[in-house]
Design a protein around this motif. Structure first.
Motif, PDB file in Angstrom:
ATOM      1  N   PHE A  21       0.837  -1.198   0.000  1.00 32.23           N
ATOM      2  CA  PHE A  21       0.000   0.000   0.000  1.00 32.23           C
ATOM      3  C   PHE A  21       0.876   1.255   0.000  1.00 32.23           C
ATOM      4  CE2 PHE A  21      -2.677   3.010   2.636  1.00 32.23           C
ATOM      5  CZ  PHE A  21      -3.591   3.299   1.636  1.00 32.23           C
ATOM      6  N   GLY A  22       1.895   1.266   0.859  1.00 32.58           N
ATOM      7  CA  GLY A  22       2.814   2.405   0.910  1.00 32.58           C
ATOM      8  C   GLY A  22       3.599   2.575  -0.371  1.00 32.58           C
ATOM      9  N   ALA A  23       4.100   1.469  -0.920  1.00 26.75           N
ATOM     10  CA  ALA A  23       4.848   1.542  -2.177  1.00 26.75           C
ATOM     11  C   ALA A  23       3.948   2.045  -3.302  1.00 26.75           C
ATOM     12  CB  ALA A  23       5.427   0.169  -2.522  1.00 26.75           C
ATOM     13  N   GLY A  24       2.706   1.611  -3.298  1.00 26.74           N
ATOM     14  CA  GLY A  24       1.755   2.077  -4.314  1.00 26.74           C
ATOM     15  C   GLY A  24       1.536   3.576  -4.241  1.00 26.74           C
ATOM     16  N   MET A  25       1.444   4.098  -3.032  1.00 30.85           N
ATOM     17  CA  MET A  25       1.282   5.553  -2.882  1.00 30.85           C
ATOM     18  C   MET A  25       2.517   6.292  -3.368  1.00 30.85           C
ATOM     19  SD  MET A  25      -0.744   6.303   0.656  1.00 30.85           S
ATOM     20  CE  MET A  25      -0.127   4.989   1.682  1.00 30.85           C
ATOM     21  N   LEU A  26       3.697   5.757  -3.065  1.00 30.13           N
ATOM     22  CA  LEU A  26       4.927   6.418  -3.496  1.00 30.13           C
ATOM     23  C   LEU A  26       5.091   6.381  -5.007  1.00 30.13           C
ATOM     24  CD1 LEU A  26       7.352   5.135  -0.720  1.00 30.13           C
ATOM     25  CD2 LEU A  26       6.480   7.458  -1.010  1.00 30.13           C
ATOM     26  N   VAL A  27       4.693   5.287  -5.634  1.00 27.39           N
ATOM     27  CA  VAL A  27       4.840   5.155  -7.088  1.00 27.39           C
ATOM     28  C   VAL A  27       3.822   6.019  -7.824  1.00 27.39           C
ATOM     29  CG1 VAL A  27       4.574   3.537  -9.015  1.00 27.39           C
ATOM     30  CG2 VAL A  27       5.908   2.876  -7.013  1.00 27.39           C
ATOM     31  N   ARG A  43       3.694  11.557   0.088  1.00 27.48           N
ATOM     32  CA  ARG A  43       5.012  10.942   0.306  1.00 27.48           C
ATOM     33  C   ARG A  43       5.160  10.483   1.752  1.00 27.48           C
ATOM     34  NH1 ARG A  43       9.650  12.468   2.465  1.00 27.48           N
ATOM     35  NH2 ARG A  43      11.566  11.463   1.786  1.00 27.48           N
ATOM     36  N   ASP A  44       4.758  11.335   2.706  1.00 24.88           N
ATOM     37  CA  ASP A  44       4.819  10.948   4.109  1.00 24.88           C
ATOM     38  C   ASP A  44       3.945   9.733   4.391  1.00 24.88           C
ATOM     39  OD1 ASP A  44       6.553  13.009   4.634  1.00 24.88           O
ATOM     40  OD2 ASP A  44       5.203  14.110   5.968  1.00 24.88           O
ATOM     41  N   ALA A  45       2.748   9.710   3.827  1.00 24.16           N
ATOM     42  CA  ALA A  45       1.846   8.573   4.023  1.00 24.16           C
ATOM     43  C   ALA A  45       2.446   7.301   3.435  1.00 24.16           C
ATOM     44  CB  ALA A  45       0.488   8.864   3.383  1.00 24.16           C
ATOM     45  N   GLY A  46       2.997   7.397   2.245  1.00 23.79           N
ATOM     46  CA  GLY A  46       3.597   6.235   1.608  1.00 23.79           C
ATOM     47  C   GLY A  46       4.784   5.706   2.384  1.00 23.79           C
ATOM     48  N   CYS A  47       5.652   6.581   2.833  1.00 22.28           N
ATOM     49  CA  CYS A  47       6.822   6.156   3.613  1.00 22.28           C
ATOM     50  C   CYS A  47       6.405   5.542   4.942  1.00 22.28           C
ATOM     51  CB  CYS A  47       7.759   7.340   3.846  1.00 22.28           C
ATOM     52  SG  CYS A  47       8.651   7.848   2.372  1.00 22.28           S
ATOM     53  N   TYR A  48       5.423   6.140   5.594  1.00 21.55           N
ATOM     54  CA  TYR A  48       4.940   5.610   6.871  1.00 21.55           C
ATOM     55  C   TYR A  48       4.449   4.174   6.707  1.00 21.55           C
ATOM     56  CZ  TYR A  48       2.095   5.238  11.110  1.00 21.55           C
ATOM     57  OH  TYR A  48       1.541   4.834  12.312  1.00 21.55           O
ATOM     58  N   HIS A  49       3.582   3.960   5.740  1.00 25.86           N
ATOM     59  CA  HIS A  49       3.022   2.623   5.537  1.00 25.86           C
ATOM     60  C   HIS A  49       4.082   1.630   5.054  1.00 25.86           C
ATOM     61  CE1 HIS A  49      -0.726   4.926   5.769  1.00 25.86           C
ATOM     62  NE2 HIS A  49      -1.260   3.792   6.151  1.00 25.86           N
ATOM     63  N   LEU A  50       4.949   2.065   4.176  1.00 28.12           N
ATOM     64  CA  LEU A  50       6.004   1.182   3.676  1.00 28.12           C
ATOM     65  C   LEU A  50       6.936   0.742   4.806  1.00 28.12           C
ATOM     66  CD1 LEU A  50       7.497  -0.145   1.275  1.00 28.12           C
ATOM     67  CD2 LEU A  50       8.797   1.971   1.071  1.00 28.12           C
ATOM     68  N   LEU A  51       7.436   1.685   5.593  1.00 30.99           N
ATOM     69  CA  LEU A  51       8.352   1.348   6.673  1.00 30.99           C
ATOM     70  C   LEU A  51       7.682   0.513   7.758  1.00 30.99           C
ATOM     71  CD1 LEU A  51      10.270   4.727   7.045  1.00 30.99           C
ATOM     72  CD2 LEU A  51      11.111   2.600   6.037  1.00 30.99           C
ATOM     73  N   PHE A  52       6.459   0.853   8.111  1.00 26.20           N
ATOM     74  CA  PHE A  52       5.750   0.100   9.129  1.00 26.20           C
ATOM     75  C   PHE A  52       5.486  -1.323   8.645  1.00 26.20           C
ATOM     76  CE2 PHE A  52       4.049   1.675  13.132  1.00 26.20           C
ATOM     77  CZ  PHE A  52       3.474   0.521  13.636  1.00 26.20           C
ATOM     78  N   VAL A  84      11.587   5.110  12.765  1.00 27.00           N
ATOM     79  CA  VAL A  84      11.681   6.166  11.744  1.00 27.00           C
ATOM     80  C   VAL A  84      10.287   6.513  11.229  1.00 27.00           C
ATOM     81  CG1 VAL A  84      12.508   6.713   9.413  1.00 27.00           C
ATOM     82  CG2 VAL A  84      14.050   5.633  11.064  1.00 27.00           C
ATOM     83  N   ALA A  85       9.465   5.487  10.980  1.00 31.43           N
ATOM     84  CA  ALA A  85       8.106   5.736  10.492  1.00 31.43           C
ATOM     85  C   ALA A  85       7.307   6.552  11.493  1.00 31.43           C
ATOM     86  CB  ALA A  85       7.394   4.404  10.208  1.00 31.43           C
ATOM     87  N   VAL A  86       7.376   6.186  12.758  1.00 31.63           N
ATOM     88  CA  VAL A  86       6.567   6.849  13.776  1.00 31.63           C
ATOM     89  C   VAL A  86       7.074   8.260  14.081  1.00 31.63           C
ATOM     90  CG1 VAL A  86       5.908   6.741  16.221  1.00 31.63           C
ATOM     91  CG2 VAL A  86       5.736   4.715  14.795  1.00 31.63           C
ATOM     92  N   VAL A  87       8.384   8.447  14.089  1.00 31.25           N
ATOM     93  CA  VAL A  87       8.931   9.764  14.433  1.00 31.25           C
ATOM     94  C   VAL A  87       8.915  10.716  13.239  1.00 31.25           C
ATOM     95  CG1 VAL A  87      11.029  10.979  15.146  1.00 31.25           C
ATOM     96  CG2 VAL A  87      10.343   8.876  16.307  1.00 31.25           C
ATOM     97  N   ARG A  88       9.353  10.259  12.100  1.00 37.12           N
ATOM     98  CA  ARG A  88       9.513  11.155  10.941  1.00 37.12           C
ATOM     99  C   ARG A  88       8.251  11.302  10.084  1.00 37.12           C
ATOM    100  NH1 ARG A  88       9.073  13.914   7.303  1.00 37.12           N
ATOM    101  NH2 ARG A  88      10.497  14.433   5.639  1.00 37.12           N
ATOM    102  N   PHE A  89       7.513  10.217   9.885  1.00 35.93           N
ATOM    103  CA  PHE A  89       6.411  10.223   8.926  1.00 35.93           C
ATOM    104  C   PHE A  89       5.036  10.048   9.565  1.00 35.93           C
ATOM    105  CE2 PHE A  89      10.120   8.559   6.546  1.00 35.93           C
ATOM    106  CZ  PHE A  89      10.238   9.585   5.629  1.00 35.93           C
ATOM    107  N   ARG A  90       4.908  10.222  10.864  1.00 37.58           N
ATOM    108  CA  ARG A  90       3.641   9.957  11.558  1.00 37.58           C
ATOM    109  C   ARG A  90       2.516  10.847  11.030  1.00 37.58           C
ATOM    110  NH1 ARG A  90       6.695  13.105  14.757  1.00 37.58           N
ATOM    111  NH2 ARG A  90       5.757  14.991  15.583  1.00 37.58           N
ATOM    112  N   PRO A  91       1.280  10.387  11.207  1.00 31.92           N
ATOM    113  CA  PRO A  91       0.141  11.236  10.829  1.00 31.92           C
ATOM    114  C   PRO A  91       0.146  12.510  11.655  1.00 31.92           C
ATOM    115  CG  PRO A  91      -0.568   8.985  11.279  1.00 31.92           C
ATOM    116  CD  PRO A  91       0.872   9.079  11.693  1.00 31.92           C
ATOM    117  N   ARG A  92      -0.216  13.610  11.049  1.00 33.32           N
ATOM    118  CA  ARG A  92      -0.177  14.917  11.720  1.00 33.32           C
ATOM    119  C   ARG A  92      -1.552  15.461  12.047  1.00 33.32           C
ATOM    120  NH1 ARG A  92       5.238  15.733  12.933  1.00 33.32           N
ATOM    121  NH2 ARG A  92       6.425  14.945  11.186  1.00 33.32           N
ATOM    122  N   GLY A  93      -2.575  14.676  11.917  1.00 35.17           N
ATOM    123  CA  GLY A  93      -3.917  15.172  12.180  1.00 35.17           C
ATOM    124  C   GLY A  93      -4.593  15.602  10.902  1.00 35.17           C
TER     125      GLY A  93
END
Length: 99
Positions: A21-27, A43-52, A84-93
């Motif tokens: 799902f994350g890779a799909g968003m990034l692509v 990009r943040d959403a894709g990285c978060y899901h990919l890393l998690f 990294v996913a939780v600190v850098r790419f976490r959802p911001r509201g």
């Protein structure tokens, strides 16, 4: 099939699904509306899901291998990916979307 086995299969499948799902968003550069509202960018959403997802899959893989040091290393790598996913790419509201 034991409870531990099917739990690992479900966990591994969930990890792979999140990673895809994350890779799909990034692509594609697109994300579902709810996901877009929760993150600062696609990009943040894709990285978060990919890393998690990769972190979850690595924990399952390391547990399945049951090879001492390999399990330890994969678990540490998984923890770093999720951190990294939780600190850098976490959802911001919720974000306002202008139409």
């Amino acid at each position: 099939m034991s409870t531990g086995t099917w739990t690992m299969l479900v966990g591994g499948a969930a990890g792979l699904a999140l990673a895809m799902f994350g890779a799909g968003m990034l692509v594609t550069g697109r994300a579902p509306d709810a996901t877009t509202r929760a993150f600062r960018s696609v990009r943040d959403a894709g990285c978060y899901h990919l890393l998690f997802g990769l972190g979850l899959a690595l924990v399952v893989l390391g547990t399945a291998l049951d090879a001492g040091i390999v399990t330890l290393v994969t678990t540490i790598v998984a923890i770093v990916l999720v951190a990294v996913a939780v600190v850098r790419f976490r959802p911001r509201g919720h974000r306002r979307v202008n139409h």
